[in-house]
Scaffold this motif. Structure first.
Motif, short mmCIF file in Angstrom:
data_model
loop_
_atom_site.label_atom_id
_atom_site.label_comp_id
_atom_site.label_asym_id
_atom_site.label_seq_id
_atom_site.Cartn_x
_atom_site.Cartn_y
_atom_site.Cartn_z
N LEU A 51 0.99 -9.85 34.44
CA LEU A 51 -0.20 -10.08 35.24
C LEU A 51 0.08 -11.03 36.40
O LEU A 51 -0.33 -10.78 37.54
CB LEU A 51 -1.32 -10.63 34.36
CG LEU A 51 -2.01 -9.64 33.42
CD1 LEU A 51 -2.86 -10.37 32.39
CD2 LEU A 51 -2.88 -8.66 34.22
N VAL A 52 0.78 -12.12 36.10
CA VAL A 52 1.11 -13.10 37.14
C VAL A 52 1.95 -12.45 38.24
O VAL A 52 1.76 -12.70 39.43
CB VAL A 52 1.83 -14.32 36.53
CG1 VAL A 52 2.45 -15.19 37.63
CG2 VAL A 52 0.86 -15.15 35.70
N ARG A 109 1.92 -9.37 39.20
CA ARG A 109 1.05 -8.52 40.01
C ARG A 109 0.19 -9.37 40.94
O ARG A 109 -0.03 -9.00 42.11
CB ARG A 109 0.21 -7.64 39.10
CG ARG A 109 1.05 -6.61 38.35
CD ARG A 109 0.32 -5.91 37.25
NE ARG A 109 -0.73 -5.00 37.74
CZ ARG A 109 -1.41 -4.18 36.96
NH1 ARG A 109 -1.17 -4.15 35.64
NH2 ARG A 109 -2.33 -3.38 37.46
N TRP A 110 -0.29 -10.50 40.46
CA TRP A 110 -1.09 -11.38 41.31
C TRP A 110 -0.25 -11.95 42.44
O TRP A 110 -0.73 -12.08 43.57
CB TRP A 110 -1.70 -12.50 40.48
CG TRP A 110 -2.61 -12.00 39.39
CD1 TRP A 110 -3.20 -10.77 39.30
CD2 TRP A 110 -3.02 -12.72 38.23
NE1 TRP A 110 -3.95 -10.68 38.16
CE2 TRP A 110 -3.86 -11.86 37.48
CE3 TRP A 110 -2.76 -13.99 37.73
CZ2 TRP A 110 -4.45 -12.25 36.26
CZ3 TRP A 110 -3.34 -14.38 36.53
CH2 TRP A 110 -4.18 -13.51 35.81
N CYS A 111 1.00 -12.29 42.14
CA CYS A 111 1.89 -12.80 43.20
C CYS A 111 2.14 -11.73 44.25
O CYS A 111 2.14 -12.03 45.46
CB CYS A 111 3.23 -13.24 42.58
SG CYS A 111 3.18 -14.76 41.63
N ARG A 153 0.36 -9.37 45.37
CA ARG A 153 -0.72 -9.11 46.33
C ARG A 153 -1.43 -10.38 46.78
O ARG A 153 -2.49 -10.31 47.43
CB ARG A 153 -1.71 -8.10 45.76
CG ARG A 153 -2.53 -8.55 44.58
CD ARG A 153 -3.63 -7.50 44.28
NE ARG A 153 -4.52 -7.96 43.25
CZ ARG A 153 -4.34 -7.72 41.96
NH1 ARG A 153 -3.30 -7.02 41.55
NH2 ARG A 153 -5.21 -8.17 41.08
N GLU A 198 -2.94 -12.93 45.03
CA GLU A 198 -4.21 -13.22 44.34
C GLU A 198 -4.25 -14.72 44.06
O GLU A 198 -4.02 -15.19 42.95
CB GLU A 198 -4.28 -12.42 43.05
CG GLU A 198 -5.65 -12.40 42.39
CD GLU A 198 -6.67 -11.61 43.17
OE1 GLU A 198 -7.69 -12.21 43.53
OE2 GLU A 198 -6.44 -10.41 43.43
N ALA A 233 -6.59 -16.48 41.23
CA ALA A 233 -6.10 -16.28 39.87
C ALA A 233 -4.84 -17.10 39.61
O ALA A 233 -4.70 -17.73 38.56
CB ALA A 233 -5.81 -14.79 39.64
N LEU A 234 -3.94 -17.13 40.58
CA LEU A 234 -2.71 -17.90 40.42
C LEU A 234 -2.99 -19.39 40.32
O LEU A 234 -2.40 -20.10 39.50
CB LEU A 234 -1.77 -17.62 41.59
CG LEU A 234 -1.17 -16.21 41.64
CD1 LEU A 234 -0.50 -15.98 42.99
CD2 LEU A 234 -0.18 -16.00 40.51
N VAL A 241 -10.43 -16.94 35.15
CA VAL A 241 -10.00 -15.83 36.01
C VAL A 241 -10.76 -14.56 35.63
O VAL A 241 -11.26 -13.83 36.50
CB VAL A 241 -8.48 -15.60 35.88
CG1 VAL A 241 -8.07 -14.37 36.70
CG2 VAL A 241 -7.71 -16.82 36.33
N LEU A 290 -10.65 -9.04 39.70
CA LEU A 290 -9.44 -8.27 39.48
C LEU A 290 -9.76 -6.78 39.37
O LEU A 290 -10.88 -6.41 39.04
CB LEU A 290 -8.75 -8.74 38.19
CG LEU A 290 -8.36 -10.22 38.10
CD1 LEU A 290 -7.80 -10.52 36.71
CD2 LEU A 290 -7.36 -10.59 39.18
N GLU A 350 -6.65 -4.64 35.18
CA GLU A 350 -6.23 -6.02 34.94
C GLU A 350 -7.32 -6.81 34.21
O GLU A 350 -7.01 -7.67 33.38
CB GLU A 350 -5.87 -6.70 36.26
CG GLU A 350 -4.61 -6.13 36.90
CD GLU A 350 -4.24 -6.84 38.18
OE1 GLU A 350 -4.83 -7.91 38.48
OE2 GLU A 350 -3.36 -6.32 38.90
#
Length: 244
Positions: A180-181, A183-185, A187, A189, A192-193, A220, A226, A230
């Motif tokens: 998940l992290v 994927r957030w990195c 794009r 996000e 969330a990060l 989050v 999300l 996710e």
């Protein structure tokens, strides 16, 4: 620390010089703080900064040990919050000298006292650095203990360290959070990060850490920003047995 103490003022000036790239001036100010220290408390503060400006790993370890010894001599609430970073620095110094098993014992001791570190970014930094140190030296420490040569305070069974501090998050849950992290990195996000990373990277396996991580992930999830897949995956992670 009392900002009016002459030793503290010298160390603050040294930190400013260090930030400006004036390493020689910084070291001179830290040396002046050491030379003028009136007691073990002040010497502990000065030794901490002097350790950052040594020319060899041996001297870095010596000054970090000096700092730890002086804190032990003080032995009161003034130094209680120092111990996580003191043992963290000892761990880093031991690693530089190629002694990862001994480094691991200091990372374990740092983890045992991490709740005494000041809250906020400094406390988060300590947690993250301790968790990374534990992960990076765990294998060497396990090899050392298997050979029957471990120092006092060796790790117990079941992946736990001294004081029952587990070294990492449950492997299955860790993989899901890491995905998940990632994927957030990818794009950007940032919300969330920003919420999840301090609790995730600083996870040391205590009950408080589980609550901290679960709460961060829940925030989050509650924001509902999300993608649907996710959101569902994050909800499943929050509900997993490893975080209860």
């Amino acid at each position: 620390m009392d900002p009016e103490l002459p030793v503290v003022r010298l160390c603050v000036a040294g930190m400013q010089a260090e930030a400006e790239g004036r390493a020689g001036t910084a070291r001179a100010l830290f040396q002046q703080a050491w030379d003028s220290a009136a007691d073990d408390y002040e010497a502990c503060i000065a030794a901490h900064y002097l350790a950052r400006h040594q020319n060899s790993p041996e001297e870095t370890l010596r000054w970090n040990q000096e700092c730890l010894d002086r804190a032990d001599r003080v032995g009161d609430e003034r130094v209680a919050g120092f111990y996580p970073s003191l043992h963290l620095n000892m761990g880093h110094a031991c690693r530089q000298l190629g002694r990862p098993a001994l480094a691991h014992t200091h990372f374990l001791r740092a983890a045992e006292r991490v709740e005494q570190a000041p809250e906020g970014q400094y406390g988060d930094w300590n947690r993250i650095a301790i968790a990374a140190g534990l992960r990076d030296t765990a294998g060497a420490y396990e090899d050392f203990t298997r050979e029957g040569s471990a120092r006092e305070g060796s790790a117990g069974e079941g992946g736990s360290g001294a004081g029952g501090v587990p070294r990492s998050l449950d492997e299955a849950v860790d993989g899901r959070v890491r995905e998940l992290v990632s994927r957030w990195c990818a794009r950007g996000e940032l919300m969330a990060l920003g919420l999840a990373l301090p609790a995730y990277l600083g996870y040391l396996g205590t009950a408080a850490d589980r609550v901290r991580l679960r709460s961060a992930l829940h925030m989050v999830h509650a924001a509902r920003r999300l993608p649907a897949d996710e959101q569902a995956e994050l909800g499943a992670v929050i509900g997993s047995a490893a975080l209860r």
